[in-house]
Design a protein around this motif. Structure first.
Motif, PDB file in Angstrom:
ATOM      1  N   HIS A 267      29.212 -13.493  34.479  1.00  0.00           N
ATOM      2  CA  HIS A 267      28.733 -13.864  36.165  1.00  0.00           C
ATOM      3  C   HIS A 267      30.513 -13.457  35.867  1.00  0.00           C
ATOM      4  O   HIS A 267      31.019 -14.369  35.652  1.00  0.00           O
TER       5      HIS A 267
ATOM      6  N   HIS B 252      23.634  -4.225  33.847  1.00  0.00           N
ATOM      7  CA  HIS B 252      24.517  -4.672  35.157  1.00  0.00           C
ATOM      8  C   HIS B 252      23.091  -4.933  35.841  1.00  0.00           C
ATOM      9  O   HIS B 252      22.566  -4.398  36.329  1.00  0.00           O
ATOM     10  N   ARG B 253      23.218  -6.207  36.576  1.00  0.00           N
ATOM     11  CA  ARG B 253      22.883  -6.832  37.469  1.00  0.00           C
ATOM     12  C   ARG B 253      23.289  -7.536  38.127  1.00  0.00           C
ATOM     13  O   ARG B 253      24.826  -8.501  38.142  1.00  0.00           O
ATOM     14  N   CYS B 254      22.864  -8.435  39.931  1.00  0.00           N
ATOM     15  CA  CYS B 254      23.012  -9.033  40.414  1.00  0.00           C
ATOM     16  C   CYS B 254      22.780 -10.666  40.209  1.00  0.00           C
ATOM     17  O   CYS B 254      20.737 -10.360  40.544  1.00  0.00           O
TER      18      CYS B 254
ATOM     19  N   ASP C 117      20.428  -5.180  41.777  1.00  0.00           N
ATOM     20  CA  ASP C 117      22.027  -5.696  42.504  1.00  0.00           C
ATOM     21  C   ASP C 117      22.061  -6.191  43.694  1.00  0.00           C
ATOM     22  O   ASP C 117      21.401  -7.250  44.570  1.00  0.00           O
TER      23      ASP C 117
ATOM     24  N   ARG D 225      28.224 -10.839  39.921  1.00  0.00           N
ATOM     25  CA  ARG D 225      27.929  -9.524  39.161  1.00  0.00           C
ATOM     26  C   ARG D 225      27.158 -10.060  37.460  1.00  0.00           C
ATOM     27  O   ARG D 225      28.296 -10.180  37.291  1.00  0.00           O
ATOM     28  N   SER D 226      26.245  -9.726  37.344  1.00  0.00           N
ATOM     29  CA  SER D 226      25.747 -10.238  35.444  1.00  0.00           C
ATOM     30  C   SER D 226      25.806  -8.809  34.260  1.00  0.00           C
ATOM     31  O   SER D 226      25.661  -8.332  34.906  1.00  0.00           O
ATOM     32  N   THR D 227      26.999  -9.380  33.548  1.00  0.00           N
ATOM     33  CA  THR D 227      26.603  -8.533  32.146  1.00  0.00           C
ATOM     34  C   THR D 227      26.266  -9.286  31.358  1.00  0.00           C
ATOM     35  O   THR D 227      26.314  -9.998  30.795  1.00  0.00           O
ATOM     36  N   TYR D 228      24.975  -8.414  30.366  1.00  0.00           N
ATOM     37  CA  TYR D 228      24.237  -8.846  29.686  1.00  0.00           C
ATOM     38  C   TYR D 228      24.782  -8.070  28.216  1.00  0.00           C
ATOM     39  O   TYR D 228      24.834  -6.899  28.232  1.00  0.00           O
TER      40      TYR D 228
END
Length: 229
Positions: free
Chosen positions: A36, A116-118, A184, A220-223
């Motif tokens: 995040h 990517h998500r929020c 997002d 902002r999240s990266t998985y």
């Protein structure tokens, strides 16, 4: 039922964010990783914007506590991977049990790709006057409201776990953490401006008594999913 455990590594505000998590991929027992990074814009009209957001937050998920403890030894794989990029003392750490709750109206197909998500990360610092009363109320009343936020993709609630860790960084001690995840920042902002959020704010004032703050951070999240089945 096996409950996952999650190691939170929280980068100090104002520091250089972690740029490369690829070295973490080979850690035995690591099921998944979420990175995040803070979003500068204000997305929540109902609470103040927290300017001192962490530089980054890493969530490392394990299916077994023993595997997590093995990965957090002094000079172990997590320590070595992070130390190559930044002094590990810039982080604080906390291990927590994961309650993954299903949104009331799931969106999208099962197994849908996510990169990517929020995320809205929340920490209840505590302590509660009576933690059992606090958690029971939260899970029975507040969490069901959260699960109906429009556009919600994921909902997780975390509680403290006592365990060993040799990582040479300070331990955080939040009594509970939450995250709600959206596609997002616009979807998050829409949910936080919804009537459901009004119900949540009213219920917030009915929560059992506790001390400490409750900082909220939009990230902002990266998985990444690393386990080999």
């Amino acid at each position: 039922m096996t409950m996952q455990v999650c190691l939170f590594l929280i980068g100090a505000s104002g520091q250089q964010p972690l740029l490369d998590v690829a070295p973490l991929r080979g850690i035995d027992g690591l099921r998944s990783l979420v990175v995040h990074e803070p979003i500068a814009r204000r997305v929540d009209p109902r609470i103040p914007h927290f300017a001192d957001a962490p530089s980054c937050v890493l969530q490392l998920y394990f299916d077994e506590l023993a595997a997590l403890e093995a990965a957090t030894t002094l000079d172990g794989p997590i320590h070595r991977s992070l130390q190559k990029q930044a002094p590990i003392k810039r982080f604080t750490q906390q291990v927590m049990a994961v309650r993954a709750l299903t949104p009331s109206t799931p969106i999208g197909a099962v197994g849908e790709s996510r990169a990517h998500r929020c995320t809205y990360l929340v920490a209840y610092e505590g302590p509660a006057e009576d933690f059992d009363t606090w958690l029971s109320y939260y899970l029975q009343h507040h969490a069901p409201l959260m699960s109906t936020l429009p556009g919600l993709r994921e909902l997780e609630i975390y509680t403290r776990v006592d365990c060993t860790s040799g990582l040479p960084c300070e331990r955080a001690n939040a009594m509970q953490r939450n995250k709600v995840v959206f596609d997002d920042a616009s979807a998050l902002a829409h949910a936080l401006a919804s009537p459901v959020r009004d119900l949540m704010r009213r219920d917030f004032h009915a929560l059992p008594r506790y001390r400490g703050g409750a900082p909220h951070f939009a990230m902002r999240s990266t998985y990444g999913n690393f386990a080999i089945d």
